[in-house]
Design a protein around this motif. Structure first.
Motif, PDB file in Angstrom:
ATOM      1  N   CYS A  93       0.816  -1.221   0.000  1.00 14.20           N
ATOM      2  CA  CYS A  93       0.000   0.000   0.000  1.00 14.20           C
ATOM      3  C   CYS A  93       0.846   1.267   0.000  1.00 14.20           C
ATOM      4  CB  CYS A  93      -0.947  -0.010   1.199  1.00 14.20           C
ATOM      5  SG  CYS A  93      -2.309  -1.190   1.029  1.00 14.20           S
ATOM      6  N   ALA A  94       1.963   1.271   0.713  1.00 15.96           N
ATOM      7  CA  ALA A  94       2.820   2.466   0.731  1.00 15.96           C
ATOM      8  C   ALA A  94       3.455   2.702  -0.629  1.00 15.96           C
ATOM      9  CB  ALA A  94       3.891   2.320   1.810  1.00 15.96           C
ATOM     10  N   GLY A  95       3.992   1.633  -1.231  1.00 11.10           N
ATOM     11  CA  GLY A  95       4.633   1.783  -2.531  1.00 11.10           C
ATOM     12  C   GLY A  95       3.669   2.198  -3.616  1.00 11.10           C
ATOM     13  N   LEU A  96       2.474   1.613  -3.593  1.00  7.59           N
ATOM     14  CA  LEU A  96       1.472   1.974  -4.599  1.00  7.59           C
ATOM     15  C   LEU A  96       1.002   3.419  -4.414  1.00  7.59           C
ATOM     16  CD1 LEU A  96      -0.624  -1.321  -4.671  1.00  7.59           C
ATOM     17  CD2 LEU A  96       1.180  -0.607  -6.253  1.00  7.59           C
ATOM     18  N   ALA A  97       0.880   3.844  -3.153  1.00  6.49           N
ATOM     19  CA  ALA A  97       0.483   5.229  -2.890  1.00  6.49           C
ATOM     20  C   ALA A  97       1.513   6.198  -3.451  1.00  6.49           C
ATOM     21  CB  ALA A  97       0.316   5.449  -1.389  1.00  6.49           C
ATOM     22  N   ALA A  98       2.779   5.923  -3.182  1.00  3.61           N
ATOM     23  CA  ALA A  98       3.836   6.806  -3.674  1.00  3.61           C
ATOM     24  C   ALA A  98       3.861   6.835  -5.198  1.00  3.61           C
ATOM     25  CB  ALA A  98       5.184   6.335  -3.127  1.00  3.61           C
ATOM     26  N   ALA A  99       3.776   5.667  -5.806  1.00  4.56           N
ATOM     27  CA  ALA A  99       3.846   5.601  -7.262  1.00  4.56           C
ATOM     28  C   ALA A  99       2.663   6.289  -7.921  1.00  4.56           C
ATOM     29  CB  ALA A  99       3.931   4.144  -7.705  1.00  4.56           C
ATOM     30  N   GLN A 100       1.475   6.108  -7.383  1.00  3.46           N
ATOM     31  CA  GLN A 100       0.304   6.766  -7.960  1.00  3.46           C
ATOM     32  C   GLN A 100       0.412   8.281  -7.842  1.00  3.46           C
ATOM     33  OE1 GLN A 100      -1.995   5.839  -9.820  1.00  3.46           O
ATOM     34  NE2 GLN A 100      -2.414   3.655  -9.533  1.00  3.46           N
ATOM     35  N   ARG A 101       0.894   8.742  -6.695  1.00  2.00           N
ATOM     36  CA  ARG A 101       1.031  10.194  -6.507  1.00  2.00           C
ATOM     37  C   ARG A 101       2.052  10.769  -7.495  1.00  2.00           C
ATOM     38  NH1 ARG A 101      -0.499  13.552  -2.194  1.00  2.00           N
ATOM     39  NH2 ARG A 101      -0.128  15.711  -2.827  1.00  2.00           N
ATOM     40  N   LEU A 102       3.170  10.074  -7.667  1.00  2.00           N
ATOM     41  CA  LEU A 102       4.209  10.554  -8.578  1.00  2.00           C
ATOM     42  C   LEU A 102       3.743  10.492 -10.029  1.00  2.00           C
ATOM     43  CD1 LEU A 102       7.219   8.825  -6.827  1.00  2.00           C
ATOM     44  CD2 LEU A 102       6.788  11.284  -6.915  1.00  2.00           C
ATOM     45  N   ARG A 103       3.083   9.412 -10.387  1.00  2.00           N
ATOM     46  CA  ARG A 103       2.565   9.280 -11.752  1.00  2.00           C
ATOM     47  C   ARG A 103       1.581  10.406 -12.051  1.00  2.00           C
ATOM     48  NH1 ARG A 103      -2.004   7.333 -13.995  1.00  2.00           N
ATOM     49  NH2 ARG A 103      -1.881   6.563 -16.135  1.00  2.00           N
ATOM     50  N   GLY A 104       0.747  10.741 -11.054  1.00  2.00           N
ATOM     51  CA  GLY A 104      -0.219  11.818 -11.243  1.00  2.00           C
ATOM     52  C   GLY A 104       0.441  13.164 -11.507  1.00  2.00           C
ATOM     53  N   LEU A 257      -9.179  -4.210  -4.199  1.00  3.18           N
ATOM     54  CA  LEU A 257      -8.758  -2.829  -3.987  1.00  3.18           C
ATOM     55  C   LEU A 257      -7.324  -2.630  -4.465  1.00  3.18           C
ATOM     56  CD1 LEU A 257      -9.225  -0.007  -2.850  1.00  3.18           C
ATOM     57  CD2 LEU A 257      -8.641  -0.895  -0.581  1.00  3.18           C
ATOM     58  N   VAL A 258      -6.449  -3.582  -4.171  1.00  2.00           N
ATOM     59  CA  VAL A 258      -5.056  -3.478  -4.604  1.00  2.00           C
ATOM     60  C   VAL A 258      -4.964  -3.386  -6.124  1.00  2.00           C
ATOM     61  CG1 VAL A 258      -2.860  -4.730  -4.736  1.00  2.00           C
ATOM     62  CG2 VAL A 258      -4.085  -4.575  -2.554  1.00  2.00           C
ATOM     63  N   ASP A 259      -5.787  -4.150  -6.825  1.00  3.87           N
ATOM     64  CA  ASP A 259      -5.770  -4.095  -8.291  1.00  3.87           C
ATOM     65  C   ASP A 259      -6.088  -2.686  -8.793  1.00  3.87           C
ATOM     66  OD1 ASP A 259      -5.138  -6.765  -8.415  1.00  3.87           O
ATOM     67  OD2 ASP A 259      -7.180  -7.439  -8.857  1.00  3.87           O
ATOM     68  N   VAL A 260      -6.990  -2.013  -8.103  1.00  6.44           N
ATOM     69  CA  VAL A 260      -7.318  -0.631  -8.468  1.00  6.44           C
ATOM     70  C   VAL A 260      -6.124   0.277  -8.205  1.00  6.44           C
ATOM     71  CG1 VAL A 260      -8.775   1.349  -7.894  1.00  6.44           C
ATOM     72  CG2 VAL A 260      -9.788  -0.937  -8.063  1.00  6.44           C
ATOM     73  N   LEU A 261      -5.490   0.098  -7.045  1.00  9.73           N
ATOM     74  CA  LEU A 261      -4.369   0.959  -6.665  1.00  9.73           C
ATOM     75  C   LEU A 261      -3.173   0.782  -7.588  1.00  9.73           C
ATOM     76  CD1 LEU A 261      -4.429   0.402  -2.777  1.00  9.73           C
ATOM     77  CD2 LEU A 261      -5.671   2.115  -4.123  1.00  9.73           C
TER      78      LEU A 261
END
Length: 411
Positions: A93-104, A257-261
């Motif tokens: 969850c932490a890694g996906l959060a960081a990556a999604q924020r950076l990608r955005g 949920l993880v698949d969405v993230l």
């Protein structure tokens, strides 16, 4: 071992403590540890490296949304450093959060994940047609949980668990007022002492009935939450919140949920990391280089990584005060629900010594008689050592049978 009366038709037993990519369930404060050590671990190092995850979050440690929030924090740190290429280690969850924020924000980002799947310590397994979580199972602190908001936007079903109303029983007689004993303990325990000494001193002031009730309370509300024996816990662990704030489970499993993230991210599976070289302006991880690295591996794994140069003293001191709690789960499935039904779906078993202390009845949520039992700390060795998964599952079934017998007939 005697054969169980009610043999499950399917089962799943976890081994998070032995998993080389987790080495435990989630972070816990070791003796002398405080919330400040969590903050210290997450300090940004020379604008090119940061450790992130649930272990660094002071508001929701040991929880998925704590990991998510801290991943977002780490991404902001990378952006503040002007990073153009970021490597994120770990697709939890932490890694996906960081990556999604950076990608955005249009920042080049790759995620290196040791496992052959995303999710980290969240993972849904299948028992026939039923999906159940072998790792994180609840969206905790639901009203303020950003992952809960995402789940709701995606239309994922969420079912509340009322932890204040467990159907509970004790193995050695009438169930005492466990929550009353816990409230009294929290109010009166001497927090200036190491936790084990504070507990011993408090117990010395009680009569045998009070000792019994308080031990049950500590087993359920402290050891089963922090997942380490009291001798290995900081007194500050008493102040870290656990379950019980409108928490809801995902009947379709956390992996939905993880698949969405994980959508639209550059994730490299089966790519373990052992060395992080941050000695220069650019950080080198495996064969990749970047401007900024976000390391989100669990504390247990973090202690095995090689850093060049070594982590600063502040981070090393923080790591020395953080450990991995030991928590395992057994999921049992049957042809019929033979145990008493709880309106909350939440069951408690106070055993001597502690064993499978907490159960979630998944039957109504997943449509087939299924229960998940939790066991923590040194109780794991008592129940797991020298046994096959089948034997562990049968032992858990026997504990469930003993609980049901102690409850007796219910409406």
């Amino acid at each position: 071992m005697e054969k169980s009366v009610h043999r499950p038709t399917a089962w799943h037993v976890t081994h998070w403590s032995a998993d080389p990519f987790s080495l435990g369930a989630y972070s816990a404060l070791l003796p002398g540890g405080t919330r400040q050590h969590r903050s210290d671990l997450g300090q940004v190092l020379h604008e090119r490296l940061v450790i992130a995850g649930e272990a660094c979050d002071t508001r929701a440690p040991a929880m998925t949304h704590g990991a998510w929030n801290d991943g977002q924090r780490a991404a902001k740190a990378a952006m503040a450093a002007g990073a153009r290429k970021v490597i994120v280690i770990g697709a939890g969850c932490a890694g996906l959060a960081a990556a999604q924020r950076l990608r955005g924000q249009g920042i080049d980002c790759i995620v290196l994940e040791a496992r052959g799947r995303t999710g980290g310590r969240t993972h849904t397994v299948e028992l026939g047609s039923v999906k159940a979580d072998e790792g994180a199972a609840w969206l905790q602190h639901f009203a303020e949980n950003p992952l809960a908001a995402i789940a709701q936007r995606q239309g994922l079903p969420c079912i509340e668990t009322d932890f204040s109303r467990p159907l509970a029983a004790a193995s050695d007689g009438v169930l005492p007022d466990v929550e009353g004993a816990w409230a009294a303990f929290i109010e009166r325990v001497d927090r200036q002492l190491p936790l084990s000494e504070a507990i011993s001193g408090y117990m010395a002031t009680l009569d045998p009935a009070g000792v019994r009730a308080t031990q049950f309370a500590i087993d359920a509300n402290l050891v089963l939450e922090a997942c380490l024996p009291v001798t290995q816990l900081s007194v500050s662990a008493l102040d870290e919140e656990g379950v019980g704030h409108g928490d809801r489970m995902l009947p379709g499993g956390y992996s939905e949920l993880v698949d969405v993230l994980a959508q639209n991210l550059d994730i490299r599976l089966n790519t373990p990391v052992t060395h992080i070289d941050w000695s220069r302006a650019g950080v080198r991880v495996n064969d990749e280089t970047c401007d900024f690295c976000i390391c989100t591996v669990p504390v247990g794994v973090l202690k095995t990584l090689h850093f060049t140069p070594e982590l600063p003293e502040t981070q090393q001191r923080a790591l020395a005060h953080l450990g991995m709690g030991k928590l395992e789960k057994v999921i049992l499935q049957f042809d019929e629900r033979w145990w008493p039904s709880s309106s909350s779906g939440y069951l408690r078993w106070y055993d001597v010594p502690a064993s499978w202390g907490e159960w979630l009845d998944l039957t109504d949520a997943v449509g087939k008689p299924t229960v998940a039992g939790l066991i923590a700390a040194d109780a794991i060795a008592r129940q797991f050592s020298g046994r096959t998964d089948e034997q562990i599952a049968m032992a858990a079934c026997e504990a469930l049978e003993a609980w049901a017998a102690a409850i007796g007939p219910t409406p």
